[in-house]
Design a protein around this motif. Structure first.
Motif, short mmCIF file in Angstrom:
data_model
loop_
_atom_site.label_atom_id
_atom_site.label_comp_id
_atom_site.label_asym_id
_atom_site.label_seq_id
_atom_site.Cartn_x
_atom_site.Cartn_y
_atom_site.Cartn_z
N VAL B 33 0.88 -1.17 0.00
CA VAL B 33 0.00 0.00 0.00
C VAL B 33 0.92 1.21 0.00
O VAL B 33 1.81 1.33 0.85
CB VAL B 33 -0.94 0.02 1.23
N THR B 35 1.46 5.12 0.45
CA THR B 35 0.80 6.21 1.17
C THR B 35 1.60 7.51 1.02
O THR B 35 2.78 7.49 0.72
CB THR B 35 0.66 5.87 2.67
N PRO B 46 -3.38 0.54 -3.15
CA PRO B 46 -2.58 -0.68 -3.25
C PRO B 46 -1.78 -0.72 -4.55
O PRO B 46 -2.20 -0.14 -5.56
CB PRO B 46 -3.62 -1.79 -3.23
N SER B 93 -5.59 -4.32 2.23
CA SER B 93 -5.45 -4.18 0.78
C SER B 93 -6.80 -3.83 0.14
O SER B 93 -6.89 -2.92 -0.69
CB SER B 93 -4.89 -5.48 0.19
N PHE B 96 -7.92 -0.25 0.91
CA PHE B 96 -7.21 0.80 0.17
C PHE B 96 -7.49 0.75 -1.34
O PHE B 96 -7.04 1.62 -2.10
CB PHE B 96 -5.70 0.76 0.47
N ARG B 103 -10.20 5.84 3.51
CA ARG B 103 -9.43 4.59 3.65
C ARG B 103 -8.66 4.53 4.97
O ARG B 103 -8.15 3.47 5.33
CB ARG B 103 -8.49 4.45 2.45
#
Lengths: 172, 172
Positions: B33, B35, B46, B93, B96, B103
């Motif tokens: 993931v 970010t 993801p 997962s 996201f 999220r």
């Protein structure tokens, strides 16, 4: 700063190469053998960095360090084959990582009509034209446009932490 | 030309996008993931295309299509975090990958001192500075230089053929 399990690291510090390798050793990847014809000779090497970049157009990429023995063939090639290895093909991966041998002598491959060798009974292969070799540090990101492909029936071979693995699906 | 199992394809023909996708669906990949903070807001999505490019300097890359909703944040970000998900983190997962929700609302993450969110109990994370966004078709290959990292203790979560998997090591 440390990359040992469970220890946080100072985010202001620049990571060193051994710590970086320690993180990526834990990251799983499918195993491919990349093959080509170079100056009339078959060449091949394993790669665990093959990714799909785009489906339209169909683009694939992998990374390769320019210090490895396979780089001159990749630098010269117009066309490469990405052979995705199947469960049980550890011996093929190991053979294509071995220096000082003819990696094709033991068989288990056949030539395409266009000449490039493909691995028999693999999980699938993609033939692609090299469209770019993007410099990134001492490596290159090689981008291929897929021209043809074959999908096998095998499940994939996975590499992580210096060992081969197979996949088990989670129950839904 | 076909990418059905076992059927060879005409190597002179250009592969179409559905055949290309069919091949790559069989290719396993670790799940990350990615970010960032973007305009004071946490963003995350993801990715199954994260690869190591070079250890010296420590460079990472992933591919992203510029048509996806996360692209504007990646285009604007100077710094991204790659969170490698661990076995059992399928829900993270999936969360996201879900549109129209916050999220981050369900928790399971914490902010770094520098502000970026990192996923708790993942297999490891790398914070990197974006050094390049290389155009490739309608996608970009985003290259990061790793700045800091943390290695967790979990085994990795693997994605293949629209499902989550765990790894089983071959007996030596």
């Amino acid at each position: 700063m440390s990359a040992e399990p469970g220890e946080p690291v100072d985010t202001s510090t620049v990571i060193d190469s051994e710590q970086f390798r320690s993180i990526f050793r834990q990251h799983p990847a499918g195993v491919a053998v990349i093959t080509a014809q170079s100056k009339g000779r078959n060449v091949g090497f394993p790669a665990t960095s093959v990714i799909s970049v785009s489906a339209e157009p169909p683009l694939v990429a992998f990374s390769i360090n320019t210090t490895v023995s396979s780089w001159p063939a990749v630098e010269a090639a117009d066309r490469l084959v990405i052979n995705f290895l199947a469960e049980g093909q550890q011996e093929i991966s190991t053979r294509f990582a071995t220096s000082g041998i003819d990696r094709f002598a033991a068989g288990g491959w056949h030539p395409l009509p266009s000449g490039e060798p493909v691995i028999d009974n693999c999980a699938g292969w993609i033939v692609g034209d090299v469209i770019s070799r993007v410099p990134a540090g001492s490596s290159r990101l090689v981008i291929l446009q897929a021209r043809s492909a074959w999908r096998g029936e095998g499940r994939p071979l996975v590499y992580r932490d210096r060992g081969y693995h197979r996949l088990v699906e989670y129950e839904i």
